[in-house]
Design a protein around this motif. Sequence first.
Motif, short mmCIF file in Angstrom:
data_model
loop_
_atom_site.label_atom_id
_atom_site.label_comp_id
_atom_site.label_asym_id
_atom_site.label_seq_id
_atom_site.Cartn_x
_atom_site.Cartn_y
_atom_site.Cartn_z
N CYS A 85 -19.56 87.88 54.28
CA CYS A 85 -20.43 89.01 54.63
C CYS A 85 -20.41 89.25 56.13
O CYS A 85 -20.40 90.40 56.58
CB CYS A 85 -21.85 88.75 54.14
N CYS A 120 -18.55 88.12 49.02
CA CYS A 120 -19.76 87.30 49.20
C CYS A 120 -19.73 86.09 48.28
O CYS A 120 -19.51 86.22 47.08
CB CYS A 120 -21.01 88.13 48.92
N ASN A 121 -19.91 84.92 48.86
CA ASN A 121 -19.84 83.70 48.03
C ASN A 121 -21.15 82.95 47.97
O ASN A 121 -21.19 81.77 47.63
CB ASN A 121 -18.70 82.78 48.52
N GLY A 132 -23.82 92.41 49.53
CA GLY A 132 -23.71 90.95 49.60
C GLY A 132 -24.95 90.36 50.22
O GLY A 132 -25.91 91.08 50.56
N CYS A 133 -24.93 89.03 50.40
CA CYS A 133 -26.11 88.33 50.91
C CYS A 133 -26.36 88.64 52.38
O CYS A 133 -27.48 88.51 52.87
CB CYS A 133 -25.95 86.82 50.70
N GLY A 134 -25.30 89.02 53.10
CA GLY A 134 -25.43 89.30 54.52
C GLY A 134 -25.41 88.07 55.40
O GLY A 134 -25.46 88.18 56.63
N GLN A 135 -25.32 86.90 54.81
CA GLN A 135 -25.43 85.65 55.57
C GLN A 135 -24.18 84.78 55.49
O GLN A 135 -23.94 83.96 56.37
CB GLN A 135 -26.62 84.82 55.05
N CYS A 136 -23.40 84.90 54.44
CA CYS A 136 -22.24 84.00 54.29
C CYS A 136 -21.12 84.46 55.22
O CYS A 136 -21.18 85.52 55.81
CB CYS A 136 -21.77 83.96 52.84
ZN LIG Z 1 -22.54 86.91 51.41
#
Ligand SMILES: [Zn+2]
Length: 343
Positions: free
Chosen positions: A96, A104-105, A89-93
Amino acid sequence: MKGVVFLGDRKAEVRQFPEEEPGPAEVLLRMRASGMCGSDLHKYRAPVPEITFAENRIGHEPCGEVAAVGAGVTNLRVGDRVINHHYLGCGQCRFCHMGYQQLCNSTAFKKGYYGGSLHGGHGDYMVCAASTCVPLPDELTFEAGAMLACGTSTAYLALTKLEVSGRDVLAIFGQGPVGVAATMLGAAMGARVIAVDPSPARLELARKAGAWKTVNPGEGDSVGQIMALTHGEGADATLEAVGLPLTRKQAATSARVFGRSVLVGERGQAIYDATPDIIHRHLTIYGSWTVSMPGMEEAARFVVDRQIPLHELISDRVAIGDAVDAYRRFDRQDTGKMVIVWD
Ligand SMILES: [Zn+2]
Ligand SMILES: [Zn+2]
């Protein structure tokens, strides 16, 4: 290095792939065990026009050792033993941040999963984001780690949603790798487990895993058999790990009034008669999709602390060169857990 791909229509192939190196924030894993999951059969059986990522190595239950680290990796070192949580995933949302990279969105980040849109664990080596690695406790084998990478942790999370305890009779529909792991973990949580499956071999494995009773739907209606074992009231909790309309309905109707049920088996429809099956019975139904990274760590800790003998659920350890035959056997759905292993 060797790797396994699916070509559709129940065809698998072992191929040679070029060596790979980890990029920034990535690690190279030397694979030590890679589980075969029931959900892989969906891809294995997909018709040729529908199969996706046929060029990628499959396998979403990877467990191995860090063989090289890319630039900027600070949380892992060469030699670390890890389980790969197979979602990128992005690791930031916010999802995540919860460790649910599968949710992950981010609209800016193209999420992926190892063993599908990204190369997975059925290869001698695998590159993955360092952020997707969960430490494998020293007490656990790589095989146990591969089981925890998906199937066993999926079972664990579903059982925690049901809040299974020693007061429960727990009926588990399906004794494939996820269902039989749920039987073993549910019994360790104190429940009396009723294991349901049409395969006598799988029911035998379920008994070894700690099932209190077994139910073979070939010997009469599963719901009726569960009612007969529960004073006509139904199970306190049920878990569906098959993914068929009939077993989903049975998971609802074999639960007692005010009971709870969790759906784990994927794909297809669920067909209920809402009022008699759910509403008038005050049923609580949960959905549960694999596990988060912290959830995987918790499941691994539970397995260590309770000394859960996960290895007893493994029926076949195969070399990667024998993967084609292994999937042919796994497709018959009467084996225990099958794991590709490296010495
Ligand atoms: Zn994410
Ligand atoms: Zn899986």
